[in-house]
Design a protein around this motif. Sequence first.
Motif, short mmCIF file in Angstrom:
data_model
loop_
_atom_site.label_atom_id
_atom_site.label_comp_id
_atom_site.label_asym_id
_atom_site.label_seq_id
_atom_site.Cartn_x
_atom_site.Cartn_y
_atom_site.Cartn_z
N PRO A 1 -0.94 38.43 17.69
CA PRO A 1 -2.23 38.78 18.30
C PRO A 1 -3.39 38.10 17.59
N PRO A 2 -4.42 37.64 18.29
CA PRO A 2 -4.63 37.81 19.73
C PRO A 2 -4.02 36.70 20.59
N SER B 1 -20.49 39.52 24.32
CA SER B 1 -19.69 39.19 23.14
C SER B 1 -18.28 38.75 23.55
N ASN C 1 -15.64 39.53 22.00
CA ASN C 1 -14.66 40.54 21.56
C ASN C 1 -13.90 41.12 22.75
N ASP D 1 -11.96 43.54 22.69
CA ASP D 1 -11.80 44.99 22.56
C ASP D 1 -12.96 45.77 23.13
N ILE E 1 -8.05 45.74 14.87
CA ILE E 1 -8.73 44.63 15.53
C ILE E 1 -8.32 43.35 14.79
N ILE E 2 -7.60 42.50 15.48
CA ILE E 2 -7.18 41.24 14.88
C ILE E 2 -8.12 40.14 15.38
N GLY E 3 -8.66 39.38 14.47
CA GLY E 3 -9.60 38.30 14.84
C GLY E 3 -11.03 38.80 14.81
N GLY E 4 -11.94 37.89 15.01
CA GLY E 4 -13.36 38.26 14.96
C GLY E 4 -14.22 37.08 15.37
N MET F 1 -16.31 40.64 14.74
CA MET F 1 -16.54 41.87 15.50
C MET F 1 -18.04 42.00 15.73
#
Lengths: 251, 181
Positions: free
Chosen positions: A10-11, A78, A80, A82, B161-164, B166
Amino acid sequence: MSQFLNIFAPPRDLILVVAAIWVGLYFAEKWAPKHGVKLNDLNNIIFLPMIGYIIGGRLLFAIENFSAFAKNPQSLVSLNLDLFDPSGGLLIAGIVALIYGQRKKLSLWPTLDALTPVLAIFAVGIALSHLASGSAFGKETSLPWGVELWGVLRHPSQIYEIIAALLILSLLWFQKPGQHPGVYFLNYIGLTIGARLFLEAFRGDSVIILGGLRLAQVVAWIFLAMSLFLLGGGINNISKVSIAQRKRSRK
Amino acid sequence: MQHIQRRLSYTLVLITALAWIFISADSSGTPTAGEIPAPRQNFLAPDFTLDTTLGESITLSDLRGQSVLVNLWATWCGPCRAEMPAIQKLYDEYKAQGFTVLAVNMTYQDNPFEVVPFVKEHNLTFPILLDETGEVGKKYQLRSLPSSFFIDSYGIIQEVIIGGPMSEALLRTRIEALLEN
């Protein structure tokens, strides 16, 4: 195996999902004419809901977390992944697909038949991404093919999922288009739900409800009953309407 | 006749499926994840003890009762550098409510002499831990930087949370969810 896990950790596991959609679309385009669906309509009914999914998922997430976005509005754009509401995104995608289908007067069942290869290959991509990310992991086992994960032997549930998705894909591959529109799609749905219902028993991350029942199995059973009802006769009545619609639209 | 046979077989499938649901019910009523330490959502956060840049020793499990963000980073990692100001801002905002940050520098794959200047440059006030042997990187199965683990007051990982980098909104939603728990 470890190389696969390193490449698609991931990701980057999302690459597998995107690749599966791309391959699925390639085959869907080849087979769409057999189901009487125009290529342009097929592409639009995939891409427009996808755009709806991305924008809708982000917007709904922002509405749900309004105070966080009010303090930092630029987060709305963004990168992101998530910052997203997946179920809200699906809802918006469904609405976009319905609106497009209605406006273009697409027949429901032939369109779903044409989309079936995308769904079947997408399921293989999802299963591979589960393997890469470690999601949908198995419960503890003492069986000889158990894999060691976090200090205990577990069912290789992601491998089961990949095998099931590939088996269903190969069954569909050799199935001739049915006489009734929708049968091809419903066969896929029935097989997929049946596989999920069976394999969920080997998962270690199930949501447990009353009496230790697994929520995913209960939901899957309801959908299995619906798809079997349609395959067992309900589809005939719906198909008659669908065929009549198609004839009208051709005129 | 064929119709009736088909309906009968479908009914049989549904009855078998129903039986399977009850047979495979999890009698313990708890998911396997339980309290096993693993760097995954709903698992117990793997414990570690590391020294900070100030020479202080910090153990993760000593912070039970607080919401913790464990952030794995390195000075050469662009997204890690980019997200630090937002982490600092929200640390200042939420630390009074029981939120803390453990920024674990992957010193074994970083230049140790660049860590302190980086911390000073960005005025970081939360603890900066040094993973000189790769112990935490291994325990948290590090594959990408940055990697962030949001841990609740019971020591359970609520989000990974993998990566960024954030964004501030992402951090804020996850921290508020942790504090609500």
